[in-house]
Design a protein around this motif. Structure first.
Motif, PDB file in Angstrom:
ATOM      1  N   VAL A  74       6.709  -7.527   4.920  1.00 24.30           N
ATOM      2  CA  VAL A  74       5.606  -8.483   5.039  1.00 24.30           C
ATOM      3  C   VAL A  74       5.660  -9.217   6.365  1.00 24.30           C
ATOM      4  N   GLU A  75       6.873  -9.550   6.809  1.00 25.96           N
ATOM      5  CA  GLU A  75       7.014 -10.265   8.078  1.00 25.96           C
ATOM      6  C   GLU A  75       6.463  -9.438   9.229  1.00 25.96           C
ATOM      7  N   LEU A  76       6.767  -8.130   9.234  1.00 26.34           N
ATOM      8  CA  LEU A  76       6.258  -7.239  10.285  1.00 26.34           C
ATOM      9  C   LEU A  76       4.740  -7.088  10.194  1.00 26.34           C
ATOM     10  N   LEU A  77       4.244  -6.896   8.965  1.00 24.09           N
ATOM     11  CA  LEU A  77       2.805  -6.693   8.793  1.00 24.09           C
ATOM     12  C   LEU A  77       2.011  -7.951   9.141  1.00 24.09           C
ATOM     13  N   VAL A  81      -1.016  -8.283  11.814  1.00 24.96           N
ATOM     14  CA  VAL A  81      -2.345  -8.822  11.519  1.00 24.96           C
ATOM     15  C   VAL A  81      -2.689  -9.944  12.492  1.00 24.96           C
ATOM     16  N   VAL A  82      -1.756 -10.888  12.693  1.00 27.07           N
ATOM     17  CA  VAL A  82      -2.016 -12.007  13.601  1.00 27.07           C
ATOM     18  C   VAL A  82      -2.237 -11.492  15.020  1.00 27.07           C
ATOM     19  N   LEU A 106      -6.246  -2.925   6.656  1.00 26.87           N
ATOM     20  CA  LEU A 106      -5.921  -1.946   7.690  1.00 26.87           C
ATOM     21  C   LEU A 106      -4.415  -1.857   7.920  1.00 26.87           C
ATOM     22  N   ALA A 107      -3.761  -3.012   7.980  1.00 24.23           N
ATOM     23  CA  ALA A 107      -2.316  -3.026   8.217  1.00 24.23           C
ATOM     24  C   ALA A 107      -1.572  -2.309   7.090  1.00 24.23           C
ATOM     25  N   LEU A 108      -1.951  -2.544   5.848  1.00 29.60           N
ATOM     26  CA  LEU A 108      -1.308  -1.896   4.710  1.00 29.60           C
ATOM     27  C   LEU A 108      -1.536  -0.384   4.730  1.00 29.60           C
ATOM     28  N   MET A 109      -2.747   0.032   5.075  1.00 28.45           N
ATOM     29  CA  MET A 109      -3.060   1.465   5.113  1.00 28.45           C
ATOM     30  C   MET A 109      -2.315   2.152   6.252  1.00 28.45           C
ATOM     31  N   ARG A 110      -2.305   1.518   7.433  1.00 23.01           N
ATOM     32  CA  ARG A 110      -1.634   2.136   8.582  1.00 23.01           C
ATOM     33  C   ARG A 110      -0.123   2.275   8.364  1.00 23.01           C
ATOM     34  N   SER A 111       0.432   1.340   7.615  1.00 18.86           N
ATOM     35  CA  SER A 111       1.878   1.409   7.335  1.00 18.86           C
ATOM     36  C   SER A 111       2.166   2.309   6.134  1.00 18.86           C
ATOM     37  N   GLU A 112       1.111   2.948   5.597  1.00 20.88           N
ATOM     38  CA  GLU A 112       1.202   3.922   4.509  1.00 20.88           C
ATOM     39  C   GLU A 112       1.669   3.318   3.187  1.00 20.88           C
ATOM     40  N   HIS A 113       1.410   2.043   2.994  1.00 18.59           N
ATOM     41  CA  HIS A 113       1.660   1.412   1.699  1.00 18.59           C
ATOM     42  C   HIS A 113       0.361   1.498   0.887  1.00 18.59           C
ATOM     43  N   ALA A 117      -2.076  -1.277  -0.876  1.00 20.30           N
ATOM     44  CA  ALA A 117      -3.409  -1.449  -0.302  1.00 20.30           C
ATOM     45  C   ALA A 117      -4.488  -1.296  -1.374  1.00 20.30           C
ATOM     46  N   ARG A 118      -4.283  -0.308  -2.252  1.00 18.16           N
ATOM     47  CA  ARG A 118      -5.261  -0.095  -3.323  1.00 18.16           C
ATOM     48  C   ARG A 118      -5.324  -1.301  -4.260  1.00 18.16           C
ATOM     49  N   ALA A 119      -4.132  -1.838  -4.599  1.00 17.39           N
ATOM     50  CA  ALA A 119      -4.105  -3.026  -5.456  1.00 17.39           C
ATOM     51  C   ALA A 119      -4.799  -4.205  -4.777  1.00 17.39           C
ATOM     52  N   TYR A 120      -4.570  -4.335  -3.497  1.00 18.83           N
ATOM     53  CA  TYR A 120      -5.193  -5.413  -2.720  1.00 18.83           C
ATOM     54  C   TYR A 120      -6.718  -5.278  -2.730  1.00 18.83           C
ATOM     55  N   VAL A 121      -7.201  -4.043  -2.511  1.00 18.44           N
ATOM     56  CA  VAL A 121      -8.645  -3.788  -2.487  1.00 18.44           C
ATOM     57  C   VAL A 121      -9.263  -4.058  -3.846  1.00 18.44           C
ATOM     58  N   LEU A 122      -8.618  -3.558  -4.911  1.00 18.92           N
ATOM     59  CA  LEU A 122      -9.162  -3.752  -6.253  1.00 18.92           C
ATOM     60  C   LEU A 122      -9.236  -5.226  -6.607  1.00 18.92           C
TER      61      LEU A 122
END
Length: 968
Positions: A74-77, A81-82, A106-113, A117-122
């Motif tokens: 999370v710290e890296l992501l 984002v910032v 975008l950050a979650l998808m690019r890092s392949e999580h 990312a799907r949970a976040y979108v839903l």
């Protein structure tokens, strides 16, 4: 899975000061957040970390090891984002809460999580639904935090009135299924920034609604209503000379007081004819129907806003119902009871049951009411005549006229010039001059100048004429902006059928061929051919007819020009063959009127909206009769009111009084009746619908003749001999020795024929089907007789780029539970075609087959059925998905064999595509091409056929969805 995540308080974006402010101060801007309710709060990057941490833990559990690993990720992501947001700050971007959420995704998808990312979108979508269910009231609650400021025209900044913004959006969504005010409000707030101008604020909600059209077609109405709010503020503020705004509900009372003030302001600004102020304005104001403002889709209202509504000093002064009443008043100005007639005309226009052509809408009621759509001229074979015609083109185009020029009389390359004892350079150099004139005179800046040059197939310059639109060769002998058309005699087609020889002549040596048709042409042509064989003609050339035919079709395929039009059926079936000769059609190939040195043909157009006359699965004959009768009166009035820029046009129009009543929304009417375009039922409907329009149009002209008198050149016409369009088919059949054209009828034509013969006609011609490229947008229906281009696509015109979705299809897919995000993406992926989407039932695939999925032979069969009822012609586009020489040959021979008078564009795939990703952020950009992808078509290799053109190495013309706005 649930995410206990307060998104409103967590992933918060920031707002920056304007770049010029930063430059002046040299300091970093404070980082702030624009929340969904329009207020501003401090930015806290830790909230992004909290939001992502909760998303990870919701997916991967709350174990200590998992927690330590999650915090590192999370710290890296968060830093990513910032960083992304900071980079966007340097570009002068302003951020809304939704922008940061987009960056988190975008950050979650690019890092392949992907699971996270799907949970976040839903969860994000669920929160959006919850907010929509709670209503818009929450958005208006005061928070104690500073709100965004709006910059007024005076430069003063005031707090954003979020309550009014919410009210206007809610009002725009009222009564429409499938739309949500909160979705529009949220999308609007994404585009706001501190200090936004009033104009930008008004457009923000409009564009927000436009991004949602691909999900729900009714958002096209929402965005129109939001644009209407912007228009109301602009118009009322100018007319009342004080900043004024009004909601749609308030306009029910305010239209009445606005309308007289608008007329007075228009007269004062020298935009309106002072005679309009002498109408009973209070009576007309009382007849206005403000609720009809809600009938517009965005593309229609935006078109009116950009190009039709009158404006003074850069401010529009017309609201939609005032616009329609102004047009109606202009058409009723010479009526005895002009208020009653103006209200009658207004009701027809504002209901969209009928729409007048673009020049009429532009100019009716103004100081120079040039209301006619099309002008046809014939060019003389001398310098005075040629350059007079070029000047006439400029004068006619200045006030929005579309032009058709007959160049056949101009002598060809190598012909002798007696005055200088030199040789002619042929017709091509003069066509170049006409081409450049059309560019220079662009119809008052309202739309592109447009002209079409016609040349008969026997002209010695025909081969050079075919090359005019090529992008190779001597550019001095090219006309890249002029449309071109072949004027083809039947004798040539018969020579093609027989694989015979064809001889080309220069018209200075064969002058009478220009005025001959049918058997007379064939006999005289044979005599000239014999003279050439004896050496008595100086300039001629012999070629195989099939070779020239192949080249005609090849050029049509490569460049889209010249179009194929047929001289003999136009003349043999002309009601006015006693009074002259038809030497060409017009810009859009639907007008067939006589021309000469003394007469420039003029046509006055308007179109019936066929969709609005379908009731309970059938055509409402009573309503259609009423619409046609009123429309014919309006069109006849155009002739007397018209402002004529050249005397030849006035002379011709008053002597013959031709009008062209057409139709639009044919495809919509079929879909409303559940009829597939490629079917016998569609061909039958084309027949019966056109028969009704023809019957009532002719009957209305007879009624006008009884009231106002016959047109001056009536005696000797086919009308006077009791020969109606359905009867004139036999004249063509006799000349050809047979004709494969249907003669069936259902109405009482005998009684009408007797009335025509005894009472007469008010108009020499009454019907023509124009392309309706623009007025169909205003009415929100498919163009003219066109099949659906695509079921989802981006349309480009002079007002910008707009998503178009087939609302009939969406309705049917919803009814079957098939309309969802996946379906939207599938439609975009397959360019609006249903054929490759497996889960769509076959009956819907047939009903909503697009233009390139339909065999164009069906379009020709339907056109042939219409042509038997029409005294002029129709703009008929043909579509080829996988072109070949054999297909083109068969198609155009079929058009000739079925008795068609003209054809229009040959359209081939594929120049314009829907963006494969979301249209959000590109759709609705005015006067841009951001959402259009241009692609070079691939070469098409075609096996040679015995009589078909060899298209080896040819390139399909880039004519997807071409716009001809000159007629309508």
């Amino acid at each position: 899975m649930s995410l206990s995540l307060d998104r409103e308080a967590s992933a918060a974006p920031f707002i920056q000061l304007r770049p010029e402010s930063l430059a002046a101060s040299g300091a970093q801007p404070p980082m702030q957040v624009i929340r969904r309710n329009g207020t501003i709060s401090k930015f806290d990057a830790s909230k992004i970390s909290v939001a992502m941490t909760k998303a990870f833990l919701a997916v991967e559990g709350h174990g200590a090891a998992a927690s330590r690993r999650v915090h590192e990720i999370v710290e890296l992501l968060t830093a990513e984002v910032v960083g992304a947001l900071s980079r966007r700050m340097s570009e002068g971007r302003t951020f809304h809460i939704e922008d940061v959420q987009d960056q988190v995704e975008l950050a979650l998808m690019r890092s392949e999580h992907h699971k996270v990312a799907r949970a976040y979108v839903l969860y994000r979508e669920e929160r959006t639904r919850q907010r929509a269910g709670q209503g818009a009231a929450k958005a208006t609650q005061p928070s104690g935090e500073p709100s965004l400021r709006v910059t007024l025209a005076s430069g003063v900044q005031v707090p954003l009135d979020i309550a009014r913004l919410t009210l206007i959006i809610e009002e725009a969504c009222t009564g429409l299924e499938g739309v949500g005010a909160m979705a529009v409000l949220a999308e609007t707030q994404r585009n706001l920034y501190d200090g936004i101008s009033e104009d930008e604020l008004a457009l923000a909600s409009v564009m927000a609604a436009r991004t949602l059209v691909e999900q729900e077609p009714n958002y096209a109405y929402v965005s129109a209503r939001l644009l209407l709010d912007k228009l109301r503020t602009e118009v009322l503020s100018f007319v009342h000379d004080t900043p004024t705004s009004a909601s749609q509900a308030e306009m029910a009372a305010r239209y009445g007081e606005y309308f007289p003030a608008y007329i007075k302001a228009g007269v004062k600004a020298e935009l309106l004819d002072p005679d309009l102020a002498r109408f009973d304005l209070n009576k007309l104001a009382a007849a206005l129907k403000p609720e009809r403002d809600l009938a517009f889709q965005f593309l229609g209202l935006q078109t009116l806003y950009d190009r039709y509504f009158l404006h003074a000093h850069g401010n529009r002064i017309e609201l939609p119902q005032a616009f329609f009443m102004r047009v109606a008043m202009g058409l009723a100005v010479r009526e005895i009871d002009r208020e009653t007639r103006a209200i009658e005309f207004y009701d027809l226009l504002s209901s969209f049951d009928f729409m007048a052509s673009t020049p009429t809408l532009f100019n009716s009621g103004t100081l120079r009411p040039q209301l006619s759509s099309c002008f046809l001229t014939t060019i003389a074979d001398d310098l005075d005549g040629i350059f007079k015609s070029v000047k006439d083109n400029a004068l006619l185009a200045k006030y929005s006229g579309g032009l058709g020029n007959d160049w056949t009389r101009v002598r060809g390359l190598g012909a002798h010039i007696k005055g200088t004892n030199g040789e002619s350079q042929g017709v091509v150099p003069f066509l170049k001059v006409a081409n450049d004139t059309a560019i220079a005179v662009n119809q008052g800046g309202k739309r592109k100048g447009a002209v079409c040059a016609y040349l008969e197939t026997w002209h010695i310059d025909i081969e050079e004429f075919l090359d005019l639109r090529k992008n190779t060769g001597d550019d001095r002998r090219r006309t890249h902006d002029m449309n071109t058309a072949n004027w083809v005699p039947d004798l040539f087609m018969q020579r093609v059928e027989a694989d015979g020889e064809w001889t080309l002549f220069s018209p200075d040596e064969t002058p009478d061929l220009h005025d001959l048709y049918g058997k007379a042409f064939a006999e005289r042509y044979a005599a000239y051919k014999a003279k050439a064989a004896r050496g008595e003609i100086r300039v001629f050339k012999q070629i195989r007819a099939t070779d020239l035919w192949r080249r005609m079709l090849t050029m049509l395929f490569e460049t889209g020009h010249p179009w194929i039009t047929f001289k003999d059926p136009c003349n043999l079936r002309s009601p006015q063959r006693h009074a002259g000769v038809i030497h060409s059609s017009n810009l859009c190939t639907e007008i067939t009127l006589n021309t000469s040195d003394e007469e420039t043909a003029v046509c006055n157009l308007g179109s019936i909206n066929l969709l609005h006359h379908v009731r309970q699965g059938r055509l409402d004959e009573t309503r259609l009769q009423r619409s046609v009768t009123t429309a014919m009166r309006m069109l006849d009035n155009v002739i007397d009111i018209n402002f004529y820029t050249i005397p030849e046009a006035r002379r011709s129009n008053l002597r013959h009084r031709p009008v062209g009543l057409g139709l639009m929304g044919f495809q919509d009417a079929l879909q409303a009746m559940r009829i597939a375009m490629a079917s016998d039922a569609a061909v039958t409907f084309a027949d019966t619908s056109m028969e009704m329009i023809s019957y009532y149009a002719i009957s209305a002209s007879v009624d006008l003749a009884a009231e106002r008198g016959r047109y001056p050149s009536f005696d000797g016409s086919l009308w006077s001999r009791g020969i109606l369009p359905i009867d004139s088919i036999e004249l063509l059949a006799e000349a050809r020795g047979g004709l494969a054209m249907d003669r069936g009828m259902t109405l009482d034509w005998d009684t009408l024929r007797d009335r025509v013969r005894s009472i007469g006609m008010r108009n020499s011609n009454v019907m023509a089907i124009a392309p309706t490229a623009t007025i169909s947008n205003i009415c929100g229906v498919a163009q003219s007789i066109e099949p659906a281009y695509q079921n989802l696509y981006v349309k480009s015109n002079m007002s910008g780029d707009f998503t178009v979705v087939n609302e009939f299809l969406v309705r049917d897919l919803k009814a079957r539970g098939l309309w969802d995000e996946v379906m939207v993406n599938d439609l975009k992926y397959f360019d609006g075609s249903l054929g490759a989407i497996d889960r769509i039932p076959d009956d819907l695939k047939a009903l909503y087959a697009t233009a390139f999925e339909i065999d164009s032979a069906w379009l020709i069969e339907a056109a042939s059925r219409r042509q038997k009822w029409i005294d002029q012609s129709q703009s008929l586009n043909l579509y080829i998905a996988n072109p070949s020489g054999k297909k083109l040959d068969a198609l155009y021979r079929l058009a000739w064999a079925r008795g068609l008078k003209t054809t229009y564009y040959l359209r081939s795939r594929s120049a314009t595509h829907v963006e494969k990703s979301t249209l959000r952020g590109t759709d609705g950009k005015l006067n841009s091409v951001a959402s259009v992808t241009m692609m070079a078509p691939a070469p098409i290799i075609v096996a040679p056929a015995a009589t078909a053109p060899d298209l080896t190495g040819a390139v399909a013309c880039s004519i997807d969805n071409p716009e001809c706005e000159a007629c309508q």
